[in-house]
Design a protein around this motif. Sequence first.
Motif, PDB file in Angstrom:
ATOM      1  N   PRO A   8       0.835  -1.214   0.000  1.00  0.00           N
ATOM      2  CA  PRO A   8       0.000   0.000   0.000  1.00  0.00           C
ATOM      3  C   PRO A   8       0.865   1.257   0.000  1.00  0.00           C
ATOM      4  O   PRO A   8       2.013   1.244   0.423  1.00  0.00           O
ATOM      5  CB  PRO A   8      -0.790  -0.125   1.305  1.00  0.00           C
ATOM      6  CG  PRO A   8       0.048  -0.978   2.186  1.00  0.00           C
ATOM      7  CD  PRO A   8       0.738  -1.954   1.271  1.00  0.00           C
ATOM      8  N   ARG A   9       0.270   2.352  -0.512  1.00  0.00           N
ATOM      9  CA  ARG A   9       1.000   3.614  -0.588  1.00  0.00           C
ATOM     10  C   ARG A   9       1.216   4.201   0.805  1.00  0.00           C
ATOM     11  O   ARG A   9       2.258   4.782   1.072  1.00  0.00           O
ATOM     12  CB  ARG A   9       0.251   4.596  -1.479  1.00  0.00           C
ATOM     13  CG  ARG A   9       0.986   5.926  -1.675  1.00  0.00           C
ATOM     14  CD  ARG A   9       0.184   6.833  -2.586  1.00  0.00           C
ATOM     15  NE  ARG A   9       0.045   6.235  -3.914  1.00  0.00           N
ATOM     16  CZ  ARG A   9       0.931   6.399  -4.889  1.00  0.00           C
ATOM     17  NH1 ARG A   9       2.023   7.112  -4.699  1.00  0.00           N
ATOM     18  NH2 ARG A   9       0.732   5.834  -6.064  1.00  0.00           N
ATOM     19  N   PHE A  10       0.265   4.073   1.681  1.00  0.00           N
ATOM     20  CA  PHE A  10       0.351   4.609   3.036  1.00  0.00           C
ATOM     21  C   PHE A  10       0.151   3.477   4.032  1.00  0.00           C
ATOM     22  O   PHE A  10      -0.635   2.542   3.802  1.00  0.00           O
ATOM     23  CB  PHE A  10      -0.698   5.711   3.281  1.00  0.00           C
ATOM     24  CG  PHE A  10      -0.564   6.867   2.345  1.00  0.00           C
ATOM     25  CD1 PHE A  10       0.426   7.817   2.516  1.00  0.00           C
ATOM     26  CD2 PHE A  10      -1.430   6.998   1.268  1.00  0.00           C
ATOM     27  CE1 PHE A  10       0.542   8.872   1.639  1.00  0.00           C
ATOM     28  CE2 PHE A  10      -1.324   8.061   0.396  1.00  0.00           C
ATOM     29  CZ  PHE A  10      -0.320   9.003   0.577  1.00  0.00           C
ATOM     30  N   THR A  11       0.869   3.591   5.149  1.00  0.00           N
ATOM     31  CA  THR A  11       0.753   2.579   6.183  1.00  0.00           C
ATOM     32  C   THR A  11      -0.542   2.769   6.965  1.00  0.00           C
ATOM     33  O   THR A  11      -0.837   3.864   7.440  1.00  0.00           O
ATOM     34  CB  THR A  11       1.955   2.664   7.138  1.00  0.00           C
ATOM     35  OG1 THR A  11       3.154   2.508   6.383  1.00  0.00           O
ATOM     36  CG2 THR A  11       1.889   1.578   8.189  1.00  0.00           C
ATOM     37  N   GLN A  12      -1.282   1.728   7.130  1.00  0.00           N
ATOM     38  CA  GLN A  12      -2.519   1.761   7.899  1.00  0.00           C
ATOM     39  C   GLN A  12      -2.249   1.088   9.248  1.00  0.00           C
ATOM     40  O   GLN A  12      -2.039  -0.130   9.316  1.00  0.00           O
ATOM     41  CB  GLN A  12      -3.643   1.028   7.145  1.00  0.00           C
ATOM     42  CG  GLN A  12      -3.951   1.590   5.777  1.00  0.00           C
ATOM     43  CD  GLN A  12      -4.530   2.997   5.837  1.00  0.00           C
ATOM     44  OE1 GLN A  12      -5.144   3.378   6.851  1.00  0.00           O
ATOM     45  NE2 GLN A  12      -4.380   3.762   4.772  1.00  0.00           N
ATOM     46  N   ILE A  13      -2.223   1.906  10.315  1.00  0.00           N
ATOM     47  CA  ILE A  13      -1.928   1.353  11.632  1.00  0.00           C
ATOM     48  C   ILE A  13      -3.201   1.133  12.451  1.00  0.00           C
ATOM     49  O   ILE A  13      -3.133   0.632  13.577  1.00  0.00           O
ATOM     50  CB  ILE A  13      -0.959   2.258  12.406  1.00  0.00           C
ATOM     51  CG1 ILE A  13      -1.591   3.621  12.689  1.00  0.00           C
ATOM     52  CG2 ILE A  13       0.347   2.410  11.655  1.00  0.00           C
ATOM     53  CD1 ILE A  13      -0.720   4.505  13.566  1.00  0.00           C
ATOM     54  N   ASP A  14      -4.327   1.504  11.902  1.00  0.00           N
ATOM     55  CA  ASP A  14      -5.587   1.271  12.616  1.00  0.00           C
ATOM     56  C   ASP A  14      -5.849  -0.230  12.687  1.00  0.00           C
ATOM     57  O   ASP A  14      -5.957  -0.919  11.661  1.00  0.00           O
ATOM     58  CB  ASP A  14      -6.747   1.980  11.918  1.00  0.00           C
ATOM     59  CG  ASP A  14      -6.580   3.487  11.904  1.00  0.00           C
ATOM     60  OD1 ASP A  14      -5.844   3.989  12.781  1.00  0.00           O
ATOM     61  OD2 ASP A  14      -7.167   4.149  11.022  1.00  0.00           O
ATOM     62  N   GLY A  15      -5.973  -0.727  13.891  1.00  0.00           N
ATOM     63  CA  GLY A  15      -6.206  -2.145  14.080  1.00  0.00           C
ATOM     64  C   GLY A  15      -4.944  -2.975  14.079  1.00  0.00           C
ATOM     65  O   GLY A  15      -4.974  -4.156  14.451  1.00  0.00           O
TER      66      GLY A  15
END
Length: 301
Positions: A8-15
């Motif tokens: 992914p282009r941006f890191t998703q830290i939710d969860g």
Amino acid sequence: MATLHSAPRFTQIDGLASTLSGALGEHLVETREEHGELLFTVRRGSVEDALRILRDNHGYQQLMEIAGVDYPSRAERFEVVYMLLSLTKNSRIMVKCTASEDTPVPTVTTLWPNAGWLEREVFDMYGVLFDGNTDLRRILTDYGFEGHPFRKDFPLTGYVELRYSEDEKRVVYEPVELAQDLRQFDFMSPWEGADYVLPGDEKANTSPVDDPKVTEKPSDTGAGKDTDKKASAKVSAGAPAEEDAGEDVPAPAPTEDQPDRAKRKGKAKDTSTATEPAKKKSTAKKAAPKRKAQVKKKDDQ
């Protein structure tokens, strides 16, 4: 044409924090978010197992760095921070554990070979021991270096200095040698500054325009008759030339005899005819009879 990447282009830290916290289980001590990144504190004895779970089960393939932190007021003063990177998730996390001077941290060279160099650096700078590292040597300082430079209680000043000795082929310790005369050690904090006046600072408050320098009298410059007499007496006192000046030394004899120049012939003096060489006579008149004879000989034939 747009190129698609699996990461992914941006890191998703939710969860992500809850997912990784559940995966670490009993190895985990604390989880928190700092500066947009997740920080996991694990038990010192379980650091190898925790990092293996993150590498094998959650795609954190690369160990980017191992850093050390020193908190002298704590019982376990050191923190060892592992920085992991997941290329498939475009995600960075940090995992850390605490240690003291005599409690070793399990090595992670079994998971990442580059951890050997990184653990040696933390050991060299902080003195943290790593259990299982078979090559735990100093990497930035000399092998005979005493102390660990990144500890906050490491002295910044002292009475010894170290240099590399060509004779002994190693780093040697010697007393500090200061080239400046009357130099003294100042054990104050360099960030606070000294509260005394250094030599020469008192001149900063005096403007040179208010007190101009004048030399209206010879006494202002130190010149005068008395000074000239003293100077003439000291300029060449004791010189060999001055000691032999009282004796009459005859002139040296000539080294060779040269004949006198011959007198100039003629009455003319300082003229071009006397100084310039005589010009050669023209041979045109001598060559004319020969040409006539040759022409006559050809006619007779």
